[in-house]
Write a protein that holds these residues in place. Structure first.
Motif, PDB file in Angstrom:
ATOM      1  N   PHE A  20     -48.241  41.900  -8.579  1.00 56.37           N
ATOM      2  CA  PHE A  20     -48.974  42.942  -7.594  1.00 56.37           C
ATOM      3  C   PHE A  20     -49.407  43.471  -8.701  1.00 56.37           C
ATOM      4  O   PHE A  20     -48.633  43.501  -9.871  1.00 56.37           O
ATOM      5  N   ALA A  21     -49.829  44.394  -7.955  1.00 55.94           N
ATOM      6  CA  ALA A  21     -50.423  45.233  -8.705  1.00 55.94           C
ATOM      7  C   ALA A  21     -50.216  46.461  -8.377  1.00 55.94           C
ATOM      8  O   ALA A  21     -50.979  46.533  -6.700  1.00 55.94           O
ATOM      9  N   LEU A  22     -50.031  47.691  -8.537  1.00 51.71           N
ATOM     10  CA  LEU A  22     -50.220  49.070  -7.370  1.00 51.71           C
ATOM     11  C   LEU A  22     -50.825  50.384  -8.077  1.00 51.71           C
ATOM     12  O   LEU A  22     -50.023  50.738  -9.775  1.00 51.71           O
ATOM     13  N   GLY A  23     -52.360  50.736  -7.979  1.00 57.43           N
ATOM     14  CA  GLY A  23     -52.721  51.781  -8.823  1.00 57.43           C
ATOM     15  C   GLY A  23     -52.786  52.935  -8.282  1.00 57.43           C
ATOM     16  O   GLY A  23     -51.628  53.254  -7.631  1.00 57.43           O
ATOM     17  N   ASP A  24     -52.730  54.591  -8.760  1.00 61.47           N
ATOM     18  CA  ASP A  24     -52.320  55.157  -8.284  1.00 61.47           C
ATOM     19  C   ASP A  24     -51.716  56.145  -7.577  1.00 61.47           C
ATOM     20  O   ASP A  24     -51.698  56.561  -6.748  1.00 61.47           O
ATOM     21  N   VAL A  25     -50.178  55.217  -7.896  1.00 66.45           N
ATOM     22  CA  VAL A  25     -49.077  55.824  -7.992  1.00 66.45           C
ATOM     23  C   VAL A  25     -48.663  57.078  -8.562  1.00 66.45           C
ATOM     24  O   VAL A  25     -48.150  57.702  -9.610  1.00 66.45           O
ATOM     25  N   PRO A  26     -47.973  57.921  -7.714  1.00 66.62           N
ATOM     26  CA  PRO A  26     -47.613  59.577  -8.193  1.00 66.62           C
ATOM     27  C   PRO A  26     -46.846  59.602  -8.987  1.00 66.62           C
ATOM     28  O   PRO A  26     -45.325  58.487  -8.771  1.00 66.62           O
ATOM     29  N   ALA A  27     -46.882  59.870 -10.143  1.00 61.94           N
ATOM     30  CA  ALA A  27     -46.120  60.001 -11.405  1.00 61.94           C
ATOM     31  C   ALA A  27     -44.637  60.944 -10.580  1.00 61.94           C
ATOM     32  O   ALA A  27     -44.105  61.463  -9.848  1.00 61.94           O
ATOM     33  N   GLY A  28     -43.929  59.753 -11.225  1.00 68.39           N
ATOM     34  CA  GLY A  28     -42.344  59.980 -10.806  1.00 68.39           C
ATOM     35  C   GLY A  28     -41.396  59.252 -10.483  1.00 68.39           C
ATOM     36  O   GLY A  28     -41.209  58.055 -11.625  1.00 68.39           O
ATOM     37  N   THR A  29     -39.823  58.981  -9.882  1.00 66.86           N
ATOM     38  CA  THR A  29     -38.543  58.278 -10.200  1.00 66.86           C
ATOM     39  C   THR A  29     -38.897  57.619  -8.916  1.00 66.86           C
ATOM     40  O   THR A  29     -38.488  57.866  -7.458  1.00 66.86           O
ATOM     41  N   TYR A  30     -38.785  55.974  -8.944  1.00 69.06           N
ATOM     42  CA  TYR A  30     -38.017  55.174  -7.605  1.00 69.06           C
ATOM     43  C   TYR A  30     -37.556  54.425  -7.435  1.00 69.06           C
ATOM     44  O   TYR A  30     -37.543  53.874  -8.499  1.00 69.06           O
ATOM     45  N   VAL A  31     -36.954  54.287  -6.660  1.00 69.94           N
ATOM     46  CA  VAL A  31     -35.869  53.010  -5.646  1.00 69.94           C
ATOM     47  C   VAL A  31     -36.917  51.885  -5.116  1.00 69.94           C
ATOM     48  O   VAL A  31     -37.566  52.303  -4.474  1.00 69.94           O
ATOM     49  N   VAL A  84     -48.129  50.680 -11.499  1.00 67.16           N
ATOM     50  CA  VAL A  84     -46.610  49.001 -11.503  1.00 67.16           C
ATOM     51  C   VAL A  84     -46.799  48.123 -11.203  1.00 67.16           C
ATOM     52  O   VAL A  84     -47.311  47.987  -9.808  1.00 67.16           O
ATOM     53  N   ALA A  85     -46.885  47.545 -11.434  1.00 65.26           N
ATOM     54  CA  ALA A  85     -47.583  45.618 -11.721  1.00 65.26           C
ATOM     55  C   ALA A  85     -45.966  45.308 -12.205  1.00 65.26           C
ATOM     56  O   ALA A  85     -44.874  45.694 -12.294  1.00 65.26           O
TER      57      ALA A  85
END
Length: 529
Positions: A490-501, A440-441
Motif C-alpha cells: 500500500f502507499a498513501l501520499g499527501d499525509v500531513p507531517a506528524g506522528t501517528y499510531v 506512507v508506504a
C-alpha cells in the motif's frame, strides 16, 4: 421562491434550533455507542436532528443510524437490493423537510428522500443523474420551506416538489449538463461546490472559485459574489450544552481532539527517508482541485463497494485543464476503455530494478476534449486535455494511471478492451506530495510472511479534501501492482507531517505501529504479527 434570510441567519437558526431541541433531548446528552461492525470505530460523516428530536448519523460504509428520543439503541438503515432502501452506505449529508421528508446524500452514488419516516426511499443515482451529480458535498443538502437544494461536485440541483421536477445550476465552462433537471442556469463561478447554506436573500454557495449568493427575484435567477459568508458547523450537533462532532471513530465531544488510535508502546517504524521516484508534478493546477480523491485510491475497492482501482482520481468540473505530469511523447490520444477519451505519454525517464529496465507511462482518462496528438512532444505543464466524464464515470473527474512497463508496447498500457492494465503502479509513489505532507508506504504480512490482500490500515488523519473523506488505506488485491523499487502492499501520499499510531487486523489480531511523517519524505512501515 424569493429568499428572505440575513447573511448569518443560517448559523443563528442552527444555534437556536439545536439549543431548543437540546432542552428536549437532555436525556440523550450521553449517547449510546454506535454499533461498530469493524472494531475500529464508526466513521461519522454527518450528524443531524429532525423536528421530533431523533438523532441521525451518516457514516462511511455503514449507512445511516438513527436514535429516537428515549431509545437506548441505534436503528440501522442500509442499502440493500430491494430498490426501496438508501442507494449507498457512504452518507455525508442529512436534511429534513417541514412535511416529514428525510433527505440524504452520498459520496459517489447520488441522493434520496423518504416521505414515510425512513421505511422506503426514492433515490437519484446513475440512471436518473447520468455521469455527473453523484458526489454530494458534506452537509450539502439544505431544505427551506418547500425548496430543497442539493450541492454536488457538479453543481446544484433544486426541487420544490420533493424531486418531481428539478432545476440545475452550473458554470459556463465545459459541456452543460442538466442531469434530472429540465433547465440549467450557468450562474456558478465553478461547478465544484464545497458548502451550501440558506440565508435571508437566497442560497450561499462556496466553490473552488470563492463564495457567491444565488437567489430568485423578479428578473428570475441571479447571482452575486460574496467576500465573506457564514456556514453552519458541518458534521456537528449541540446536545444539551455540549457540542458533539463526527469523527473517524464515532461521535465525540468537540473538545476531544486526541487521535482515534492511542495504543501505548506501539513499535516504531523506520525513520522517514527521501523517496525514490517522486519526479512528477500534479496533472491538475493547485488553483483547481489538485487533491487526490481519498475514497478510491490506487488498489482500493472503497471497502468492497467497487472493483480494484487502477489509478487515482482528481475530481474537477468538466473543462478544467489537464497538464502533462512530466516530459515525454504522446503515444495515444483517443477513445479507450468504454469510450473514455484518453491521452497516454511515454516519459523520457526509465528505471532499472532487479536487472530489468522499465519505461514509465502516464495515462489520463475520461476527458471531455483532447489537446494533443500522437507523436507530439510535451513538457511537464503542457495542457494535454480537459476534464470530463467520458467512459465509465460517475462524475466529472480525471483518472490518472502510471505504468512501469518492461515492454514498449502501447497495448499493455492502454487498450479499449483492457480494464486491468498489467503494469500499473501507484501514482502516489511518483507524484511530488503537496506542501507540508509526506508519503506512507509499506507491507502487511501474515504469520507466514505472505501479503494480506485488501487489509485496511487505520489511524492516519487526513482532513483535506473533506468532500471525499479519508477513512483507511487498503492493501492491494490481485489487480494492483507494487512499485518495482519498493515492493509495497500500500502507499498513501499527501499525509500531513506528524506522528501517528496506525493499526490493522491480521488473522484476527490487531497490530499497531507508530510512524513519523516528514514533509517531502517517505515513511516505510511493515505490519506483521
Amino acid at each position: 421562491m424569493a429568499c428572505k434570510w440575513s447573511r448569518s441567519a443560517s448559523t443563528l437558526l442552527w444555534l437556536a434550533g439545536t439549543l431548543a431541541l437540546g432542552s428536549r433531548a437532555s436525556a440523550q446528552t450521553k449517547l449510546p455507542p454506535l454499533p461498530d461492525s469493524t472494531g475500529w470505530g464508526v466513521h461519522v460523516l454527518a450528524v443531524a436532528r429532525d423536528a421530533q428530536g431523533t438523532i441521525w448519523v451518516g457514516t462511511y460504509g455503514q449507512g445511516i443510524y438513527r436514535l429516537p428520543i428515549g431509545a437506548e439503541t441505534w436503528e440501522s438503515i442500509r442499502a440493500d437490493t430491494t430498490g426501496k432502501s438508501i442507494s449507498f452506505n457512504f452518507v455525508q449529508a442529512l436534511a429534513f423537510g417541514s412535511r416529514g421528508e428525510i433527505w440524504y446524500g452520498t459520496v459517489g452514488n447520488g441522493w434520496g428522500v423518504s416521505t414515510d419516516g425512513g421505511a422506503t426511499w426514492r433515490n437519484w443515482t446513475l440512471k436518473q443523474l447520468g455521469p455527473e451529480w453523484q458526489y454530494v458535498a458534506p452537509s450539502g443538502i439544505v431544505v427551506r420551506g418547500d425548496t430543497t437544494v442539493i450541492a454536488t461536485a457538479d453543481g446544484l440541483q433544486l426541487t420544490t416538489d420533493d424531486g418531481a421536477k428539478w432545476t440545475a445550476f452550473g458554470d459556463a465552462i465545459g459541456p452543460r449538463a442538466k442531469g434530472p433537471a429540465d433547465t440549467v442556469f450557468p450562474l456558478l463561478t465553478n461547478e465544484y461546490v464545497r458548502r451550501l447554506a440558506a440565508d435571508r436573500r437566497g442560497w450561499n454557495v462556496a466553490t473552488l472559485r470563492g463564495n457567491q449568493r444565488i437567489w430568485h427575484g423578479e428578473g428570475g435567477w441571479q447571482s452575486q459574489p460574496l467576500t465573506a459568508t457564514a456556514f453552519p458547523p458541518a458534521n456537528a450537533l449541540l446536545i444539551g450544552r455540549q457540542l458533539i462532532r463526527g469523527t473517524p471513530c464515532g461521535l465525540r465531544p468537540a473538545a476531544d481532539t486526541l487521535p482515534c488510535l492511542r495504543q501505548a508502546n506501539a513499535p516504531a517504524a523506520d525513520a522517514p527517508r527521501n523517496p525514490l521516484t517522486t519526479w512528477f508534478r500534479r496533472p491538475i493546477a493547485l488553483s483547481d482541485n489538485s487533491f487526490i480523491d481519498q475514497t478510491y485510491r490506487y488498489g482500493s475497492t472503497m471497502g468492497g463497494a467497487f472493483q480494484q482501482h487502477q489509478g487515482v482520481e482528481f475530481n474537477n468540473p468538466d473543462g478544467t485543464p489537464v497538464y502533462a505530469i512530466g516530459s515525454g511523447t504522446v503515444v495515444y490520444a483517443g477513445p479507450a476503455e468504454e469510450g473514455a477519451l484518453t491521452v497516454t505519454i511515454r516519459h523520457d525517464t526509465t528505471i532499472t530494478a532487479h536487472g530489468r529496465r522499465y519505461r514509465i507511462f502516464s495515462s489520463y482518462y475520461h476527458n471531455s476534449a483532447l489537446k494533443v496528438k500522437v507523436g507530439q512532444k510535451v513538457r511537464a505543464g503542457t495542457v494535454i486535455s480537459r476534464v470530463g466524464n467520458t467512459g465509465r464515470a460517475t462524475n466529472d473527474h480525471l483518472h490518472l494511471e502510471i505504468s512501469a512497463s518492461p515492454s514498449d508496447s502501447i497495448s499493455v498500457i492502454v487498450d479499449s478492451l483492457q480494464r486491468f492494465p498489467p503494469y500499473t503502479s501507484n501514482p502516489e509513489l511518483w507524484i511530488e506530495p503537496l506542501p507540508n505532507t509526506g508519503i506512507v508506504a509499506g507491507q502487511v504480512l501474515d504469520a507466514a510472511g505472505a501479503p494480506v490482500p485488501q487489509a485496511r490500515i487505520y489511524g492516519i488523519a487526513k482532513r483535506e479534501p473533506v468532500e471525499t473523506p479519508f477513512s483507511y488505506a487498503e492493501t492491494y488485491g490481485d489487480k494492483a501492482h507494487p512499485h518495482p523499487l519498493y515492493g509495497e502492499h500500500f502507499a498513501l501520499g499527501d499525509v500531513p507531517a506528524g506522528t501517528y499510531v496506525i493499526g490493522t487486523e491480521i488473522e484476527g489480531q490487531k497490530v499497531f505501529r507508530q510512524i513519523t511523517v516528514e514533509a517531502g519524505k517517505l515513511t516505510w512501515v511493515v505490519l506483521k504479527p
